[in-house]
Design a protein around this motif. Structure first.
Motif, PDB file in Angstrom:
ATOM      1  N   SER A   1       0.775  -1.327   0.208  1.00 36.56           N
ATOM      2  CA  SER A   1       0.214  -0.358   0.267  1.00 36.56           C
ATOM      3  C   SER A   1       0.838   1.106   0.232  1.00 36.56           C
ATOM      4  N   PHE A   2       1.553   2.381  -1.316  1.00 35.81           N
ATOM      5  CA  PHE A   2       1.981   2.925  -0.995  1.00 35.81           C
ATOM      6  C   PHE A   2       1.256   3.407  -2.914  1.00 35.81           C
ATOM      7  N   GLY A   3       0.309   4.624  -2.107  1.00 35.40           N
ATOM      8  CA  GLY A   3      -0.266   4.924  -3.844  1.00 35.40           C
ATOM      9  C   GLY A   3      -1.541   4.604  -3.886  1.00 35.40           C
ATOM     10  N   PRO A   4      -1.736   4.575  -5.292  1.00 35.72           N
ATOM     11  CA  PRO A   4      -1.171   4.817  -6.349  1.00 35.72           C
ATOM     12  C   PRO A   4      -0.985   6.546  -6.390  1.00 35.72           C
ATOM     13  N   PHE A   5      -0.275   6.763  -7.134  1.00 33.26           N
ATOM     14  CA  PHE A   5       0.198   8.489  -7.196  1.00 33.26           C
ATOM     15  C   PHE A   5      -0.220   9.563  -8.623  1.00 33.26           C
ATOM     16  N   ASP A   6      -0.515  10.414  -8.607  1.00 32.60           N
ATOM     17  CA  ASP A   6      -0.111  11.161  -9.816  1.00 32.60           C
ATOM     18  C   ASP A   6       1.053  11.017 -10.301  1.00 32.60           C
ATOM     19  N   TYR A   7       1.488  10.896 -11.572  1.00 26.60           N
ATOM     20  CA  TYR A   7       3.424  10.950 -11.520  1.00 26.60           C
ATOM     21  C   TYR A   7       3.392  12.294 -12.141  1.00 26.60           C
ATOM     22  N   ARG A   8       2.916  13.270 -12.512  1.00 32.69           N
ATOM     23  CA  ARG A   8       2.612  14.789 -12.972  1.00 32.69           C
ATOM     24  C   ARG A   8       3.100  15.765 -10.935  1.00 32.69           C
ATOM     25  N   THR A   9       2.501  15.191 -10.189  1.00 39.24           N
ATOM     26  CA  THR A   9       1.882  15.167  -8.893  1.00 39.24           C
ATOM     27  C   THR A   9       3.372  14.787  -7.975  1.00 39.24           C
ATOM     28  N   ALA A  10       3.991  13.880  -8.368  1.00 40.57           N
ATOM     29  CA  ALA A  10       3.801  13.521  -7.036  1.00 40.57           C
ATOM     30  C   ALA A  10       5.469  14.453  -6.697  1.00 40.57           C
ATOM     31  N   THR A  11       5.620  13.862  -5.281  1.00 40.14           N
ATOM     32  CA  THR A  11       6.955  14.990  -4.720  1.00 40.14           C
ATOM     33  C   THR A  11       7.796  13.949  -4.981  1.00 40.14           C
ATOM     34  N   PRO A  12       9.411  14.638  -4.854  1.00 34.60           N
ATOM     35  CA  PRO A  12      10.682  13.676  -5.146  1.00 34.60           C
ATOM     36  C   PRO A  12      10.535  13.113  -4.501  1.00 34.60           C
ATOM     37  N   VAL A  13      10.230  12.340  -2.496  1.00 38.32           N
ATOM     38  CA  VAL A  13      10.197  11.107  -2.078  1.00 38.32           C
ATOM     39  C   VAL A  13       9.616  10.486  -2.357  1.00 38.32           C
ATOM     40  N   GLN A  14       8.530  10.629  -3.432  1.00 36.82           N
ATOM     41  CA  GLN A  14       7.779   9.404  -3.565  1.00 36.82           C
ATOM     42  C   GLN A  14       8.404   8.284  -4.911  1.00 36.82           C
ATOM     43  N   LEU A  15       9.122   9.550  -5.740  1.00 35.93           N
ATOM     44  CA  LEU A  15       9.087   9.072  -7.062  1.00 35.93           C
ATOM     45  C   LEU A  15      10.655   7.679  -6.425  1.00 35.93           C
ATOM     46  N   ARG A  16      10.988   8.920  -5.542  1.00 33.10           N
ATOM     47  CA  ARG A  16      12.590   8.246  -5.470  1.00 33.10           C
ATOM     48  C   ARG A  16      12.365   7.074  -4.832  1.00 33.10           C
ATOM     49  N   THR A  17      11.474   7.177  -4.036  1.00 34.41           N
ATOM     50  CA  THR A  17      10.749   5.625  -3.594  1.00 34.41           C
ATOM     51  C   THR A  17      10.889   4.487  -4.270  1.00 34.41           C
ATOM     52  N   VAL A  18      10.761   4.925  -5.247  1.00 37.48           N
ATOM     53  CA  VAL A  18       9.947   3.789  -6.301  1.00 37.48           C
ATOM     54  C   VAL A  18      11.323   3.699  -7.297  1.00 37.48           C
ATOM     55  N   GLU A  19      11.411   4.645  -7.982  1.00 28.72           N
ATOM     56  CA  GLU A  19      12.602   4.949  -9.030  1.00 28.72           C
ATOM     57  C   GLU A  19      13.860   4.365  -8.829  1.00 28.72           C
ATOM     58  N   GLY A  20      14.350   4.251  -7.576  1.00 27.69           N
ATOM     59  CA  GLY A  20      15.469   4.075  -6.738  1.00 27.69           C
ATOM     60  C   GLY A  20      16.201   3.085  -6.651  1.00 27.69           C
ATOM     61  N   PHE A  21      14.718   1.736  -6.643  1.00 26.15           N
ATOM     62  CA  PHE A  21      14.693   0.314  -6.259  1.00 26.15           C
ATOM     63  C   PHE A  21      14.272  -0.462  -7.322  1.00 26.15           C
ATOM     64  N   HIS A  22      13.019   0.875  -8.409  1.00 25.24           N
ATOM     65  CA  HIS A  22      12.642  -0.473  -9.374  1.00 25.24           C
ATOM     66  C   HIS A  22      12.925   0.559 -11.066  1.00 25.24           C
ATOM     67  N   PHE A  23      12.390   1.046 -11.236  1.00 22.25           N
ATOM     68  CA  PHE A  23      12.662   2.399 -12.264  1.00 22.25           C
ATOM     69  C   PHE A  23      13.333   3.036 -12.556  1.00 22.25           C
ATOM     70  N   THR A  24      15.377   2.113 -12.536  1.00 21.40           N
ATOM     71  CA  THR A  24      16.762   2.734 -12.247  1.00 21.40           C
ATOM     72  C   THR A  24      17.329   3.111 -14.197  1.00 21.40           C
ATOM     73  N   PRO A  25      18.325   4.075 -13.968  1.00 16.98           N
ATOM     74  CA  PRO A  25      18.376   3.788 -15.558  1.00 16.98           C
ATOM     75  C   PRO A  25      18.646   2.467 -16.597  1.00 16.98           C
ATOM     76  N   ASP A  26      19.278   2.010 -15.540  1.00 17.30           N
ATOM     77  CA  ASP A  26      19.108  -0.117 -16.104  1.00 17.30           C
ATOM     78  C   ASP A  26      18.029  -0.297 -16.944  1.00 17.30           C
TER      79      ASP A  26
END
Length: 215
Positions: A39-64
């Motif tokens: 249970s985390f979100g779902p959030f609107d990508y356009r208005t998501a906070t940096p913390v919310q994005l970092r929580t997912v992008e840092g561990f899942h949607f990485t540059p690789d």
């Protein structure tokens, strides 16, 4: 007092019916309800906070993952993209990557992708119906799948929401050209270049079939 209680109960019943109808509608789409696990979100990508994005992008949607080199959390690339889209259904870059990865591996859904690419786009549109970029990315995916008629439908919707947008005009022109609707393709090309679109591909495509005219 009895009347108030009766009205209150009626309100609860009506609310429950609305929930049931919405759930049935989501399930009826074939793509299921929009949920996130855990249970985390779902959030609107356009208005998501940096913390919310970092929580997912840092561990899942990485540059690789975005560059389609390798997965991060499970080594299954599409699973990381799916995780991202569960928490940010209209994550623009993740939607594009899911579509590109499916085309690259020639499987839909790709391994670990959970549902079809079309379902991810359907969920994104249902979650953020005013997000023109979702429709634009969907249109680009359909163009890559050689479905120009369906691409036109998405890109026209995107243009109606986004207004004068060079990128949408350009890709709409490509779709029209694939359908041999050259007058419409030329009109879209003129609009795209007037707005500053830098790539000459659409102009070149129209020139090859003798359909290009200067504005």
């Amino acid at each position: 007092m009895k009347m108030s209680i009766r009205r209150m109960l009626s309100g609860f019943v009506f609310s429950a019916l609305l929930v049931a109808v919405n759930t049935a509608s989501a399930q009826g789409s074939g793509c299921g309800p929009i949920t996130s696990r855990p249970s985390f979100g779902p959030f609107d990508y356009r208005t998501a906070t940096p913390v919310q994005l970092r929580t997912v992008e840092g561990f899942h949607f990485t540059p690789d993952v975005e560059m389609m080199r390798r997965g991060k959390s499970t080594s299954v690339l599409a699973a990381d993209i799916a995780y991202t889209l569960r928490h940010f259904p209209n994550h623009h870059r993740a939607l594009k990557t899911m579509g590109d990865w499916s085309l690259k591996v020639k499987r839909n859904p790709p391994p670990g992708g959970e549902v079809t690419v079309e379902c991810w786009f359907e969920r994104a549109a249902r979650f953020a119906p005013d997000d023109a970029m979702v429709k634009t990315i969907h249109g680009l995916y359909l163009l890559k799948r050689n479905q120009p008629k369906e691409a036109v439908e998405q890109l026209e919707l995107a243009l109606a929401q986004a207004g004068e947008d060079a990128n949408v005009h350009y890709n709409l022109g490509l779709a029209y050209a694939d359908l041999k609707q050259y007058d419409k393709a030329l009109s879209s090309a003129h609009a795209a270049y007037r707005l500053g679109f830098p790539l000459p591909g659409l102009k070149n495509k129209l020139e090859r079939v003798g359909a290009w005219r200067e504005p």
